[in-house]
Motif scaffolding. Sequence first.
Motif, PDB file in Angstrom:
ATOM      1  N   ILE A  19      -9.302  -3.900 -48.877  1.00  0.00           N
ATOM      2  CA  ILE A  19      -8.494  -3.283 -47.737  1.00  0.00           C
ATOM      3  C   ILE A  19      -7.113  -3.685 -47.896  1.00  0.00           C
ATOM      4  O   ILE A  19      -6.731  -4.552 -48.686  1.00  0.00           O
ATOM      5  N   VAL A  58      -3.383  -3.229 -46.089  1.00  0.00           N
ATOM      6  CA  VAL A  58      -2.720  -2.823 -44.788  1.00  0.00           C
ATOM      7  C   VAL A  58      -0.724  -2.684 -44.991  1.00  0.00           C
ATOM      8  O   VAL A  58      -0.605  -3.541 -45.588  1.00  0.00           O
ATOM      9  N   VAL A  61      -2.507  -9.016 -40.420  1.00  0.00           N
ATOM     10  CA  VAL A  61      -3.798  -8.507 -40.295  1.00  0.00           C
ATOM     11  C   VAL A  61      -4.507  -9.110 -41.389  1.00  0.00           C
ATOM     12  O   VAL A  61      -4.159  -9.092 -42.677  1.00  0.00           O
ATOM     13  N   PRO A  62      -5.968  -9.547 -40.865  1.00  0.00           N
ATOM     14  CA  PRO A  62      -6.514 -10.173 -42.011  1.00  0.00           C
ATOM     15  C   PRO A  62      -7.131  -9.080 -43.063  1.00  0.00           C
ATOM     16  O   PRO A  62      -7.386  -7.892 -42.614  1.00  0.00           O
ATOM     17  N   THR A  63      -7.272  -9.264 -44.412  1.00  0.00           N
ATOM     18  CA  THR A  63      -7.824  -8.658 -45.359  1.00  0.00           C
ATOM     19  C   THR A  63      -9.051  -9.055 -45.940  1.00  0.00           C
ATOM     20  O   THR A  63      -9.079  -8.318 -47.194  1.00  0.00           O
ATOM     21  N   ASN A 114     -11.748  -8.339 -41.136  1.00  0.00           N
ATOM     22  CA  ASN A 114     -10.969  -7.410 -40.716  1.00  0.00           C
ATOM     23  C   ASN A 114     -11.919  -6.235 -40.009  1.00  0.00           C
ATOM     24  O   ASN A 114     -12.945  -5.948 -40.174  1.00  0.00           O
ATOM     25  N   LYS A 164      -0.131   0.804 -40.171  1.00  0.00           N
ATOM     26  CA  LYS A 164       0.045   0.522 -38.968  1.00  0.00           C
ATOM     27  C   LYS A 164       1.344   0.846 -38.241  1.00  0.00           C
ATOM     28  O   LYS A 164       2.265   0.722 -38.672  1.00  0.00           O
ATOM     29  N   GLY A 213      -6.267  -3.338 -33.483  1.00  0.00           N
ATOM     30  CA  GLY A 213      -7.465  -3.605 -34.187  1.00  0.00           C
ATOM     31  C   GLY A 213      -8.801  -2.695 -33.654  1.00  0.00           C
ATOM     32  O   GLY A 213      -9.304  -2.213 -34.928  1.00  0.00           O
ATOM     33  N   ASP A 219      -8.440   0.784 -35.240  1.00  0.00           N
ATOM     34  CA  ASP A 219      -8.718   0.703 -36.690  1.00  0.00           C
ATOM     35  C   ASP A 219     -10.081   0.807 -36.897  1.00  0.00           C
ATOM     36  O   ASP A 219     -10.420   1.537 -37.864  1.00  0.00           O
TER      37      ASP A 219
END
Length: 308
Positions: free
Chosen positions: A57, A59, A67-69, A73, A101, A112, A115
């Motif tokens: 992923i 971002v 944002v967590p990858t 996520n 984003k 979130g 997405d």
Amino acid sequence: MLAVVPPPVTVRVPSKINLHLSVGDLREDGYHDLTTVFHALSLTDEVTVYATQEPGIEVSGEGARLVPTDGGNLAMRAVRALADHVGKPDEAERVRVVIRKGIPVAGGMAGGSADAAAALLACSTLWGLDLHRDELAEVAATLGSDVPFALYGGTALGTGRGERLVPVLSRHTFHWVLAFDQRGLSTPKVYGELDRLRESGDPPRVGPPEALLEALASGDPRRLALLLGNDLQAAAVSLRPGLRRTLRAGVSAGALAGVVSGSGPTCAFLCTDGDAALKVAAELAGAGVCRTVRVAHGPVPGARVCDE
Ligand code: C5P
């Protein structure tokens, strides 16, 4: 024989604000019963999925570093949930997700969730499933309360956790200014703060949404402005007292009304028309009460595959 690799699929997906958010009591499952009016805005994210041997992923854009990858996520969880739903769990290991984003992270605008909704539609297309939106919405509801709405967009009345949706007639394009705060707010913390405020006092409640639904049908922004309301606003302001100043500054700058979006901290200001929104945005940007401002309009459609 060479395997045919399907071309990547890009989906554009809207943010949301809640024009009306009535929060009921805490349920046994840790959620609250809601009556809410969702409104999809032209502030969007874009999600592209690639069939690849190098899953992962990426971002970029607004708040990307927050944002967590990893597997946590929400878009990645959506890919896995869809693969499981159609009985092909291994497919999820062959997807790369790229998110651009525009929606603020932890801003109360369901970025979130957007997405995740985009990833569901994109993978349904990439894998040639072409599932009906209602079937995608069933998977969406397992991922989060706001995910189904991002698939449908428009303006909708939400009940249950917010996942049960009925479209609402909205006769006009409404123009908004959004004020992003320096940092996000955690949704569970804001709900928890509301529970705490209700234990120790009696913060005002917004009541039923009927008058607001009539104002939406009339298309008159002045009528709508009088009826915007959000039970979570008191809790968001309690956790982030500076929001009171932001809300005042938007109205001083010429907005008809301001409201905290969802669990905040983004504030949404309704304006008479597009020109007024540009003027309010410019003045609010200079007032030093927020990190940045955006203009947007609504309602807009839900997640859509981009043509190019
Ligand atoms: O559904 P979602 O994961 O987006 O919700 C995040 C959190 O917000 C929940 O864990 C819960 O604490 C709170 N929430 C709630 N009632 C709702 C929706 C969300 O308490 N109807």
